[in-house]
Design a protein around this motif. Sequence first.
Motif, mmCIF file in Angstrom:
data_model
loop_
_atom_site.group_PDB
_atom_site.id
_atom_site.type_symbol
_atom_site.label_atom_id
_atom_site.label_comp_id
_atom_site.label_asym_id
_atom_site.label_seq_id
_atom_site.Cartn_x
_atom_site.Cartn_y
_atom_site.Cartn_z
ATOM 1 N N GLY A 59 -24.409 9.670 13.015
ATOM 2 C CA GLY A 59 -23.187 10.458 12.869
ATOM 3 C C GLY A 59 -22.857 10.859 11.453
ATOM 4 O O GLY A 59 -23.005 10.071 10.519
ATOM 5 N N HIS A 60 -22.417 12.114 11.297
ATOM 6 C CA HIS A 60 -22.062 12.639 9.974
ATOM 7 C C HIS A 60 -20.859 13.583 10.032
ATOM 8 O O HIS A 60 -20.654 14.371 9.128
ATOM 9 C CB HIS A 60 -23.275 13.361 9.349
ATOM 10 N N GLU A 61 -20.049 13.494 11.101
ATOM 11 C CA GLU A 61 -18.882 14.371 11.253
ATOM 12 C C GLU A 61 -17.696 13.534 11.715
ATOM 13 O O GLU A 61 -17.665 13.096 12.869
ATOM 14 C CB GLU A 61 -19.156 15.454 12.298
ATOM 15 N N ALA A 62 -16.729 13.341 10.845
ATOM 16 C CA ALA A 62 -15.591 12.500 11.234
ATOM 17 C C ALA A 62 -14.360 12.824 10.406
ATOM 18 O O ALA A 62 -14.437 13.338 9.294
ATOM 19 C CB ALA A 62 -15.938 11.017 11.071
ATOM 20 N N VAL A 63 -13.209 12.488 10.982
ATOM 21 C CA VAL A 63 -11.932 12.439 10.282
ATOM 22 C C VAL A 63 -11.449 10.998 10.367
ATOM 23 O O VAL A 63 -11.570 10.349 11.418
ATOM 24 C CB VAL A 63 -10.909 13.391 10.922
ATOM 25 N N GLY A 64 -10.930 10.489 9.260
ATOM 26 C CA GLY A 64 -10.497 9.104 9.265
ATOM 27 C C GLY A 64 -9.390 8.823 8.272
ATOM 28 O O GLY A 64 -8.945 9.707 7.531
ATOM 29 N N THR A 65 -8.965 7.577 8.259
ATOM 30 C CA THR A 65 -7.922 7.102 7.360
ATOM 31 C C THR A 65 -8.527 6.109 6.388
ATOM 32 O O THR A 65 -9.210 5.160 6.801
ATOM 33 C CB THR A 65 -6.793 6.417 8.148
ATOM 34 N N VAL A 66 -8.314 6.333 5.105
ATOM 35 C CA VAL A 66 -8.868 5.453 4.078
ATOM 36 C C VAL A 66 -8.230 4.073 4.191
ATOM 37 O O VAL A 66 -7.000 3.946 4.262
ATOM 38 C CB VAL A 66 -8.627 6.040 2.671
ATOM 39 N N VAL A 67 -9.086 3.036 4.208
ATOM 40 C CA VAL A 67 -8.571 1.660 4.256
ATOM 41 C C VAL A 67 -8.934 0.863 3.004
ATOM 42 O O VAL A 67 -8.305 -0.156 2.709
ATOM 43 C CB VAL A 67 -9.072 0.909 5.512
ATOM 44 N N ASP A 68 -9.947 1.325 2.236
ATOM 45 C CA ASP A 68 -10.329 0.629 1.006
ATOM 46 C C ASP A 68 -11.091 1.598 0.127
ATOM 47 O O ASP A 68 -11.766 2.518 0.622
ATOM 48 C CB ASP A 68 -11.200 -0.590 1.332
ATOM 49 N N VAL A 69 -11.000 1.417 -1.183
ATOM 50 C CA VAL A 69 -11.725 2.259 -2.129
ATOM 51 C C VAL A 69 -12.331 1.390 -3.222
ATOM 52 O O VAL A 69 -11.803 0.318 -3.559
ATOM 53 C CB VAL A 69 -10.816 3.335 -2.771
ATOM 54 N N GLY A 70 -13.447 1.876 -3.783
ATOM 55 C CA GLY A 70 -14.064 1.203 -4.906
ATOM 56 C C GLY A 70 -13.289 1.437 -6.186
ATOM 57 O O GLY A 70 -12.444 2.342 -6.281
ATOM 58 N N ASP A 71 -13.615 0.652 -7.209
ATOM 59 C CA ASP A 71 -12.868 0.690 -8.464
ATOM 60 C C ASP A 71 -12.985 2.034 -9.185
ATOM 61 O O ASP A 71 -12.116 2.377 -9.995
ATOM 62 C CB ASP A 71 -13.347 -0.426 -9.389
ATOM 63 N N ALA A 72 -14.052 2.798 -8.931
ATOM 64 C CA ALA A 72 -14.256 4.063 -9.635
ATOM 65 C C ALA A 72 -13.695 5.263 -8.888
ATOM 66 O O ALA A 72 -13.779 6.394 -9.385
ATOM 67 C CB ALA A 72 -15.750 4.277 -9.913
ATOM 68 N N VAL A 73 -13.145 5.067 -7.710
ATOM 69 C CA VAL A 73 -12.556 6.170 -6.940
ATOM 70 C C VAL A 73 -11.170 6.468 -7.502
ATOM 71 O O VAL A 73 -10.322 5.573 -7.604
ATOM 72 C CB VAL A 73 -12.475 5.809 -5.449
#
Length: 346
Positions: A59-73
């Motif tokens: 799979g490569h097509e989605a909509v989602g809600t961010v739950v975590d991010v890396g320190d450089a984001v």
Amino acid sequence: MKALVYEGSGRKAWTEVPDPVIRDPRDAIIQVDTVTICGTDLHILGGDVPEVEPGRILGHEAVGTVVDVGDAVVGLQPGDRVLASCISACGLCSYCRQARYGQCLGGGGWILGHLVDGVQAEYARLPFADLSTHKLTPRVSDEAAVMLADILPTSYEVGVLNGGVRPGDTVVIVGMGPIGLAAILTSRLYSPSHIIAVDKADSRLQAAKRLGADIAVKPGDDPLEVIRSMTGGLGADVAMEAVGVPETFELCTTLIRPGGRVANIGVHGRSATLHLEDLWSRDVTITTGLVDTFSTSNLLTMLGNGQLDVGHMVTHRFPLDDFVKAYEVFADPVRSGALKVALTRA
């Protein structure tokens, strides 16, 4: 969590897998809210993409809600609603600096569901998250937005732009799956004089007419004669191949006029014959391409402003846990009438 896992040619399972974790400071983790299936996923299951290893989440097509991010984001935070692009981009290599993200040399390109785990899952890791996601406004629904993860930018960039569609052109599109139908929508942005849809299935030809094709014809009904009758015997200005089999590519090369353009969009797993003995003297241009998704932001703007209507693209809807059934329906469009399927979190 559960995910749709490729288990080798012809085999897949909706099964328990470990939750994704941040592996690189530029990663984000999303809860998948809406996801769909691509024809490329069927090519993978058919053994046409040997780089995909058993155990890979597809799979490569989605909509989602961010739950975590890396320190450089820097551009995302938990709670953001995002479109996950089918193409990931490091943003630093020579290709990314030319907005040719599909050819990324820094670990991006088409990697989701291909070289790294994809988004047909309850949660997904998105590499290079700042450049590989798009924040969504409330004006754009999840179901509409997911059509812009792949099929709209693919049809637009690899079909319409590569094919050089211009006002007044005669455009023929062979294959009325989701990509071919999206090519109708995005071709209309350039006001061609005619759009001819070619497909074997009556249901897909009817969908093509609803989306803006003015002529619908089956391969056995001599599309070349139909096109020549409309163009003074010349043929189409642009032919787009949107299936990915030798017969449809070779058909496209017969449908264009001297000076015409063939834009190959389909994913091919077998060799196709290039009839240079017929083409060399006719000034024919043939293009291929993997989508770069440089157009996604503009397409999202047009979608939000009502300039693109993708409301007819999704024909079947399922809960996320019904992935196996969704694949069965999507893989048998003649019986099911499926165009795109949408799976959503309960």
